[in-house]
Design a protein around this motif. Structure first.
Motif, short mmCIF file in Angstrom:
data_model
loop_
_atom_site.label_atom_id
_atom_site.label_comp_id
_atom_site.label_asym_id
_atom_site.label_seq_id
_atom_site.Cartn_x
_atom_site.Cartn_y
_atom_site.Cartn_z
N VAL A 80 46.37 -63.46 16.74
CA VAL A 80 46.77 -64.44 15.74
C VAL A 80 45.75 -64.55 14.61
CG1 VAL A 80 48.06 -65.75 17.47
CG2 VAL A 80 45.69 -66.41 16.95
N GLY A 81 44.75 -63.66 14.61
CA GLY A 81 43.67 -63.75 13.63
C GLY A 81 44.16 -63.68 12.20
N HIS A 82 43.49 -64.41 11.34
CA HIS A 82 43.89 -64.54 9.94
C HIS A 82 42.67 -65.04 9.18
CE1 HIS A 82 46.54 -65.37 6.52
NE2 HIS A 82 47.57 -64.93 7.21
N THR A 83 42.69 -64.93 7.87
CA THR A 83 41.63 -65.55 7.07
C THR A 83 41.92 -67.03 6.82
OG1 THR A 83 42.77 -64.74 5.09
CG2 THR A 83 40.90 -63.43 5.91
N SER A 84 43.14 -67.46 7.12
CA SER A 84 43.53 -68.86 6.97
C SER A 84 43.62 -69.51 8.34
CB SER A 84 44.89 -68.94 6.27
OG SER A 84 45.51 -70.19 6.51
N PRO A 108 37.09 -64.42 10.57
CA PRO A 108 37.54 -64.24 9.19
C PRO A 108 36.68 -63.17 8.53
CG PRO A 108 36.33 -66.29 9.43
CD PRO A 108 36.54 -65.76 10.81
N TYR A 109 37.30 -62.32 7.73
CA TYR A 109 36.62 -61.11 7.28
C TYR A 109 36.44 -61.04 5.76
CZ TYR A 109 41.62 -60.18 7.28
OH TYR A 109 42.97 -60.31 7.13
N PHE A 122 35.70 -72.10 12.96
CA PHE A 122 36.95 -71.45 12.54
C PHE A 122 37.90 -71.28 13.73
CE2 PHE A 122 39.71 -67.90 11.69
CZ PHE A 122 40.09 -68.06 10.36
N LEU A 123 37.37 -70.83 14.87
CA LEU A 123 38.22 -70.48 16.00
C LEU A 123 38.77 -71.69 16.76
CD1 LEU A 123 36.12 -67.57 17.55
CD2 LEU A 123 38.11 -67.35 16.05
N ALA A 124 38.01 -72.75 16.84
CA ALA A 124 38.41 -73.89 17.69
C ALA A 124 39.76 -74.48 17.30
CB ALA A 124 37.32 -74.97 17.68
N PRO A 125 40.03 -74.75 16.03
CA PRO A 125 41.36 -75.29 15.70
C PRO A 125 42.49 -74.29 15.91
CG PRO A 125 40.06 -74.94 13.71
CD PRO A 125 39.14 -74.74 14.86
N VAL A 126 42.18 -73.01 15.85
CA VAL A 126 43.20 -72.00 16.13
C VAL A 126 43.57 -72.04 17.60
CG1 VAL A 126 43.72 -69.53 16.11
CG2 VAL A 126 42.39 -70.54 14.23
N ALA A 127 42.57 -72.00 18.47
CA ALA A 127 42.82 -72.03 19.91
C ALA A 127 43.49 -73.33 20.34
CB ALA A 127 41.51 -71.84 20.67
N SER A 128 43.13 -74.43 19.69
CA SER A 128 43.70 -75.73 20.08
C SER A 128 45.18 -75.84 19.77
CB SER A 128 42.93 -76.87 19.40
OG SER A 128 43.18 -76.89 18.01
N ALA A 129 45.69 -74.96 18.91
CA ALA A 129 47.12 -74.96 18.61
C ALA A 129 47.94 -74.38 19.76
CB ALA A 129 47.39 -74.18 17.33
#
Length: 299
Positions: A80-84, A108-109, A122-129
């Protein structure tokens, strides 16, 4: 949230039609080959799957198709990686709602994290979804430029990400990989991500592997794992040499383009990569496929 998944997880190519649109009908054929070859999972929309070259809607469509055709027979791990953060979180929530088995994200790259703490911001809110799914950080510094210490990430991750399960480790630092495997007596899943170096990874204790060449050469890697498990080092080294020869042949041209050409040569029409990448010429593809058949890397 360790999964204890052991074996090969393929990173499948996303199939595109001649006009560059998704060709989702091919995914069933990809999936059946993986199952036949004893692969345990699919790492969908990662580097090999050209996830960063696709829209959010396209990525959701590919994931839905993989979950449908896998039908519980393969683990489906969704990159699910993204710059956003918002888009990555949307993809994570969609993966959980659709029935995926896990999610993963790279750093993010463009604007790059300067520390492990910044990366976790960056990662924590992604995983929390997707809190019900194991979350794996996709460590691939050659592509992201985020060459951060992974043991430090393991030390801090669980405090920020309750669903943290481990790493997809696509980096040839075997010393760091071994340290991650042994962190807190093997607390996390650490999947090796450099196919050509499977034997060195096995030697330090790797049990799980994620890679692109498992799409077409899984039987070769299964033999290598079996030889190592049987303590037949001579056979394991012979098979490892074959793996490395095959990867050398593949890397004479851009790896993703070569991989797609191999799939086409095996009758699985995944199409060309999206720009800026270009497909191999017909002559390049024929030479590559012939060489891999000569090596016994494909059937």
């Amino acid at each position: 949230m360790k999964t204890n998944w052991k074996g090969l997880i393929a990173a499948p190519h996303t199939p595109f039609a001649a006009d560059g649109s998704l060709n989702l009908g091919v995914i069933e054929k990809q999936c059946e080959k993986l199952i036949t070859d004893g692969v345990i999972g699919a790492f969908v929309c990662g580097s090999t799957g050209e996830g960063v070259s696709m829209s959010v809607a396209e990525r959701k469509a590919v994931v839905a198709r993989w979950i449908d055709v896998a039908s519980g027979r393969l683990k489906v791990v969704v990159h699910v990686g993204h710059t956003s953060i918002a888009d990555a979180a949307e993809l994570a929530a969609d993966a959980q709602a659709g029935g995926a088995d896990g999610i993963s994200a790279l750093a993010p790259y463009y604007f790059k994290p300067a520390s492990v703490g910044h990366l976790l911001d960056f990662l924590a809110p992604v995983a929390s979804a997707a809190p019900e799914l194991p979350f794996f950080y996709y460590h691939i510094p050659s592509m992201t430029g985020a060459a951060l210490p992974m043991v430090s990430l393991l030390e801090q991750a669980s405090e920020r990400i309750p669903s943290f399960a481990g790493l997809k480790f696509t980096h040839n630092d075997l010393l760091e990989f071994a340290a991650c495997l042994r962190f807190e007596n093997g607390r996390y899943d650490i999947f090796w991500g450099s196919d050509e170096c499977m034997l060195p990874a096995l030697s330090v204790g790797a049990v799980g592997f994620v890679g692109s060449t498992y799409n077409y050469s899984a039987p070769l890697y299964q033999k290598l794992r079996a030889a190592f498990a049987a303590s037949d080092l001579a056979e394991a080294m012979r098979l490892s040499d074959t793996v490395m020869d095959a990867v050398r042949a593949l890397l004479r041209n851009p790896g993703l383009s070569s991989g797609k050409a191999i799939m086409e040569g095996m009758g699985i029409p995944v199409g060309a990569p999206r720009p800026p990448l270009r497909p191999l010429t017909t002559a390049q593809a024929e030479i590559l496929v012939a060489r891999l058949r000569e090596l016994g890397a494909i059937g």
